[in-house]
Design a protein around this motif. Sequence first.
Motif, PDB file in Angstrom:
ATOM      1  N   GLN A 109      48.917  52.206  46.930  1.00  0.00           N
ATOM      2  CA  GLN A 109      49.623  51.740  45.742  1.00  0.00           C
ATOM      3  C   GLN A 109      48.612  51.388  44.668  1.00  0.00           C
ATOM      4  N   THR A 110      48.863  51.891  43.461  1.00  0.00           N
ATOM      5  CA  THR A 110      47.923  51.654  42.369  1.00  0.00           C
ATOM      6  C   THR A 110      48.593  50.983  41.173  1.00  0.00           C
ATOM      7  N   SER A 111      49.765  50.464  41.381  1.00  0.00           N
ATOM      8  CA  SER A 111      50.428  49.783  40.260  1.00  0.00           C
ATOM      9  C   SER A 111      50.281  48.278  40.411  1.00  0.00           C
ATOM     10  N   ASN A 112      51.388  47.565  40.544  1.00  0.00           N
ATOM     11  CA  ASN A 112      51.313  46.108  40.583  1.00  0.00           C
ATOM     12  C   ASN A 112      50.571  45.575  41.790  1.00  0.00           C
ATOM     13  N   ASN A 113      50.648  46.254  42.923  1.00  0.00           N
ATOM     14  CA  ASN A 113      49.961  45.792  44.122  1.00  0.00           C
ATOM     15  C   ASN A 113      48.757  46.644  44.454  1.00  0.00           C
ATOM     16  N   SER A 114      48.055  47.121  43.424  1.00  0.00           N
ATOM     17  CA  SER A 114      46.916  48.021  43.637  1.00  0.00           C
ATOM     18  C   SER A 114      45.737  47.331  44.255  1.00  0.00           C
ATOM     19  N   SER A 115      45.761  46.015  44.385  1.00  0.00           N
ATOM     20  CA  SER A 115      44.618  45.332  44.977  1.00  0.00           C
ATOM     21  C   SER A 115      44.635  45.384  46.488  1.00  0.00           C
ATOM     22  N   GLY A 116      45.666  45.936  47.069  1.00  0.00           N
ATOM     23  CA  GLY A 116      45.704  46.037  48.519  1.00  0.00           C
ATOM     24  C   GLY A 116      44.644  46.958  49.044  1.00  0.00           C
ATOM     25  N   SER A 117      44.321  46.819  50.317  1.00  0.00           N
ATOM     26  CA  SER A 117      43.257  47.636  50.914  1.00  0.00           C
ATOM     27  C   SER A 117      43.699  49.064  51.069  1.00  0.00           C
ATOM     28  N   GLU A 118      42.698  49.945  51.136  1.00  0.00           N
ATOM     29  CA  GLU A 118      42.948  51.385  51.222  1.00  0.00           C
ATOM     30  C   GLU A 118      43.465  51.750  52.597  1.00  0.00           C
ATOM     31  N   GLN A 119      44.479  52.601  52.629  1.00  0.00           N
ATOM     32  CA  GLN A 119      45.044  53.007  53.900  1.00  0.00           C
ATOM     33  C   GLN A 119      44.090  53.910  54.662  1.00  0.00           C
ATOM     34  N   CYS A 196      39.206  55.850  31.332  1.00  0.00           N
ATOM     35  CA  CYS A 196      39.165  54.458  30.871  1.00  0.00           C
ATOM     36  C   CYS A 196      40.570  53.873  30.776  1.00  0.00           C
ATOM     37  N   HIS A 197      41.507  54.671  30.289  1.00  0.00           N
ATOM     38  CA  HIS A 197      42.892  54.199  30.174  1.00  0.00           C
ATOM     39  C   HIS A 197      43.469  53.882  31.549  1.00  0.00           C
ATOM     40  N   LEU A 198      43.271  54.783  32.517  1.00  0.00           N
ATOM     41  CA  LEU A 198      43.796  54.561  33.864  1.00  0.00           C
ATOM     42  C   LEU A 198      43.171  53.332  34.506  1.00  0.00           C
ATOM     43  N   CYS A 199      41.870  53.193  34.310  1.00  0.00           N
ATOM     44  CA  CYS A 199      41.166  52.060  34.919  1.00  0.00           C
ATOM     45  C   CYS A 199      41.708  50.728  34.404  1.00  0.00           C
ATOM     46  N   VAL A 200      42.020  50.687  33.115  1.00  0.00           N
ATOM     47  CA  VAL A 200      42.550  49.449  32.528  1.00  0.00           C
ATOM     48  C   VAL A 200      44.004  49.243  32.926  1.00  0.00           C
ATOM     49  N   GLU A 201      44.809  50.297  32.822  1.00  0.00           N
ATOM     50  CA  GLU A 201      46.241  50.160  33.072  1.00  0.00           C
ATOM     51  C   GLU A 201      46.547  49.816  34.518  1.00  0.00           C
ATOM     52  N   GLN A 202      45.716  50.282  35.452  1.00  0.00           N
ATOM     53  CA  GLN A 202      45.988  50.007  36.859  1.00  0.00           C
ATOM     54  C   GLN A 202      45.810  48.533  37.209  1.00  0.00           C
ATOM     55  N   GLN A 203      45.199  47.777  36.332  1.00  0.00           N
ATOM     56  CA  GLN A 203      44.986  46.354  36.611  1.00  0.00           C
ATOM     57  C   GLN A 203      46.053  45.481  35.961  1.00  0.00           C
ATOM     58  N   ARG A 204      46.951  46.080  35.192  1.00  0.00           N
ATOM     59  CA  ARG A 204      47.974  45.294  34.501  1.00  0.00           C
ATOM     60  C   ARG A 204      49.129  44.956  35.446  1.00  0.00           C
ATOM     61  N   CYS A 205      49.556  43.716  35.364  1.00  0.00           N
ATOM     62  CA  CYS A 205      50.703  43.293  36.172  1.00  0.00           C
ATOM     63  C   CYS A 205      51.706  42.494  35.353  1.00  0.00           C
ATOM     64  N   GLY A 206      51.479  42.380  34.052  1.00  0.00           N
ATOM     65  CA  GLY A 206      52.422  41.673  33.191  1.00  0.00           C
ATOM     66  C   GLY A 206      52.023  40.257  32.859  1.00  0.00           C
ATOM     67  N   ASP A 207      51.075  39.702  33.567  1.00  0.00           N
ATOM     68  CA  ASP A 207      50.597  38.354  33.299  1.00  0.00           C
ATOM     69  C   ASP A 207      49.214  38.443  32.674  1.00  0.00           C
ATOM     70  N   ALA A 208      49.051  37.911  31.457  1.00  0.00           N
ATOM     71  CA  ALA A 208      47.801  38.071  30.711  1.00  0.00           C
ATOM     72  C   ALA A 208      46.609  37.495  31.469  1.00  0.00           C
ATOM     73  N   LEU A 209      46.772  36.304  32.036  1.00  0.00           N
ATOM     74  CA  LEU A 209      45.654  35.671  32.746  1.00  0.00           C
ATOM     75  C   LEU A 209      45.281  36.454  33.996  1.00  0.00           C
ATOM     76  N   LEU A 210      46.296  36.891  34.741  1.00  0.00           N
ATOM     77  CA  LEU A 210      46.035  37.674  35.952  1.00  0.00           C
ATOM     78  C   LEU A 210      45.431  39.038  35.612  1.00  0.00           C
ATOM     79  N   ASP A 211      45.920  39.623  34.507  1.00  0.00           N
ATOM     80  CA  ASP A 211      45.344  40.901  34.057  1.00  0.00           C
ATOM     81  C   ASP A 211      43.845  40.753  33.795  1.00  0.00           C
ATOM     82  N   LYS A 212      43.465  39.661  33.145  1.00  0.00           N
ATOM     83  CA  LYS A 212      42.052  39.439  32.822  1.00  0.00           C
ATOM     84  C   LYS A 212      41.226  39.264  34.085  1.00  0.00           C
TER      85      LYS A 212
END
Length: 586
Positions: A109-119, A196-212
């Motif tokens: 998963q590379t969207s909101n839960n992209s921080s999970g470990s690789e399968q 660059c766009h993908l790298c930035v967008e994959q870290q967005r989750c809707g919360d500004a502080l968490l995004d940073k």
Amino acid sequence: MPPTTPPYAGKFSTCGLYSNNNNYPQPHSPYHHGTCAKPTKENKVYKGAYPVAENPYDIPQAHSTYCGVHMDSASMKEHHYNSRGSALDNLYSSVQPHSTSCPARMHRQTSNNSSGSEQSCRSNPAAKSRLYGHGVTASYGEMCYHDNSLVSASLEALIQHLVPTVDYYPDRSYVFTFLLSSRLFLHPYELMTRVCHLCVEQQRCGDALLDKIRFCEVAPKLVQLLTEWTETFPYDFRDERMMRCLKDMTHHVARGDEYSWRAMQQMTQRLIKRLSALGQYEEATAALNSVASERPASLKSKRESAQRMDILAVCDDPFVLAQQLTHIELDRLSFIGPEEFIQTFAMKDPLENHKGFFRKRKTSNLEAYVNWFNRLSFLVATEICMPMKKKQRARIIEFFIDVAQECFNIGNFNSLMAIITGMNMSPVARLKKTWNKVNTDKFEILEHQMDPSSNFSNYRTALRGATQRSETAHSSEEKIVIPFFSLLIKDIYFLNEGCASRLSTGHINFEKLWDLAKQVSEFLVWRQVICPFDRDRRILQYVVTTPVFSEDELHLASYESEGPENNMEKDSRRSLRSSLLHRENR
């Protein structure tokens, strides 16, 4: 696989091509015992005749700010942007390169839960595998592997595979291969924008502080990727759009991670320094070419022009001249970008007419190097055809044969082939009375070594041996390998033309991209060698600036040295005289 015949090691005497052939006497080689240095004449030590800083041929060296892309595949999984692999470690030297990252990466998963470990690849239910020959072919989404080596994928999947995340960084062999050949399918600017766009967008989750926070975690890996790009393919950033994109990412990184921002600043400074050195080199080369474009003295006064300084008056030691030719070769090689090999047959840029500060011809340094080969060939022919006396012409021929042998011993195959080409030009080859005074035994050996039959098999054996010598070198002199450049370009061209870039499935043929990267990667290793010989200002100045004859002028000079032998040559001389006289009077 090592060659089955005895490898080239800078020796004539041990070359398997000649060891049992009595028709080709063995010339003496200074490298007969392997690593011993060539004894100088009368125990003379060749020192530079001037301070290096005063040499007008001195050009900015490309090596100091240029990081190699090669690294042991076992250490590719994790990188930090302040660590660099050895510049001379070739990823493709012995085995087929492959991605060391999990092939199933595309299914995590590379969207909101992209921080999970690789399968795990094996546990991924989306993975499909089948036996194929002696290995296993597996498909993971839009990426296909054979024995864990990436063989094909869609362009979108390859771009995604390049994008780093918190828990993933692409191995350096993949980074180099895709950045090198992606320009066959899309412009580097478009690739950089999307990555660059993908790298930035994959870290967005809707919360500004968490995004940073999430972006701060991935920022070091993004900086590492951009560092590899700017140091391996700096000429991509002559496009002002690339520089603008880099500047935008620097501002973005600055909002989240000061340490990464400082690394971006240092990376940009190195890039600008590299591009500045390239600009200075191109200006110096243009100035030298301007001087060299002047024509020699008119052929109608050949007897007077024959009194001018010739190569023997500048340098009468073949070893020293071979050293200076090696300086020129390595200087010019060092400024050829690896992408230039691919851009010779890449798709036409739709914005080719875009005017900007960083826009330059995409293959200008490669073309300049090919022009240097042609110049050296014409210089050799001019020096031979210029003298009026047969004895002097024979002496110059023998001198260049010795220079060619020394180039062979050094590992400078490009100058060797240029000299042979010049001596085989028809204006030189027809000087039969002159050649009768020359001992051609060594020249025949050198010609045999560079014989184009069987796709230059003799030369390729020698090149493999020179490469082996370089890999096990005990001295800087033994590291030198300068390939016959036109053949290298031809090999890469036919590799591209002989294999489809896209498969019937629409996937990109990544096996082809591996092969292209292997060829270019080997060139990068050869290019980064620092020439160990002392520079001689006077010799370098003469070789790169002295005017040379055109092909027509060479023919006429040849006829004036040894008169026409038949009616066809008489007609040719008459026509050339008329044509050249008309040009002079215009």
